[in-house]
Write a protein that holds these residues in place. Structure first.
Motif: not given
Length: 216
Positions: A81-82, A85, A119, A124, A128, A169, A173
């Motif tokens: 997810a990071f 982002a 974001p 995030t 997440a 975010s 996420a």
């Protein structure tokens, strides 16, 4: 003067919710006694999410192979997810509030121009973690959600992000982390089961009789 291409393409997000941003930063100006604790907390708070994932792993040792797979998938889902982002951040290229609204009260130092706002990386990670733990332990996920709300607020409080950066975010996420965890639960469970019978057994299971249990 030649303006760098990155500066030409940078997006100014102050027109979206700049007034809400300044309302929060004005609150920060009026609560200076909170500035240092929240500035420290907004970064150190990320450690809370690591601890919650570690707690999920420890609990999963007694709950069977599928639960352990989800526990091991949690940090992978957060990193995924990071990464997504970060790609979005480069594409949107929204300048930080400290540059688009330099007269606002800012607790946090202004980062480099190439460090964009949308974001929020911190938010995030927080969101997440909530999604990844949801498939493993609903109680841990709920605790993570509380800390995620605090994390999101502090990112605006210190002046690092606009509110829409934090909301964005979350919208990125949650689905990315959830889908990553679901995919790994489906495809990696046999691998984790095989590893549980080898030298990694003490890390992956608490005993031979551990039975599969649903998310709690």
């Amino acid at each position: 003067m030649i303006v760098p291409a990155t500066a030409q393409l940078a997006f100014d997000g102050s027109g979206i919710d700049g007034s809400l941003f300044t309302s929060v930063t004005d609150f920060a100006r009026d609560t200076k006694w909170l500035n240092t604790p929240l500035e420290l907390g907004t970064n150190l708070g990320l450690g809370v999410f690591a601890v919650l994932m570690a707690a999920g792993w420890w609990s999963a040792r007694r709950r069977g192979t599928e639960a352990m797979t989800v526990a091991l998938a949690a940090p992978v889902a957060v990193v995924t997810a990071f990464a997504v982002a970060e790609v979005v951040k480069k594409l949107v290229a929204e300048v930080r509030p400290c540059r688009s609204m330099p007269h606002a009260y800012l607790v946090d130092a202004c980062p480099a121009r190439s460090d964009y706002a949308f974001p929020s990386g911190h938010a995030t990670v927080a969101a997440a973690t909530v999604a990844a733990l949801f498939l493993l332990d609903r109680r841990l996920s709920a605790i993570a959600a509380v800390f995620a709300l605090v994390e999101g607020f502090t990112r605006v409080y210190v002046g690092a992000h606009y509110p829409h950066d934090v909301l964005g975010s979350v919208l990125i996420a949650l689905p990315v982390a959830l889908l990553t965890s679901l995919a790994l639960r489906r495809w990696a469970t046999p691998l984790v089961g095989a590893l549980s019978r080898g030298t990694l057994r003490p890390l992956l299971t608490a005993g031979a009789g551990a039975a599969a249990q649903p998310a709690r």
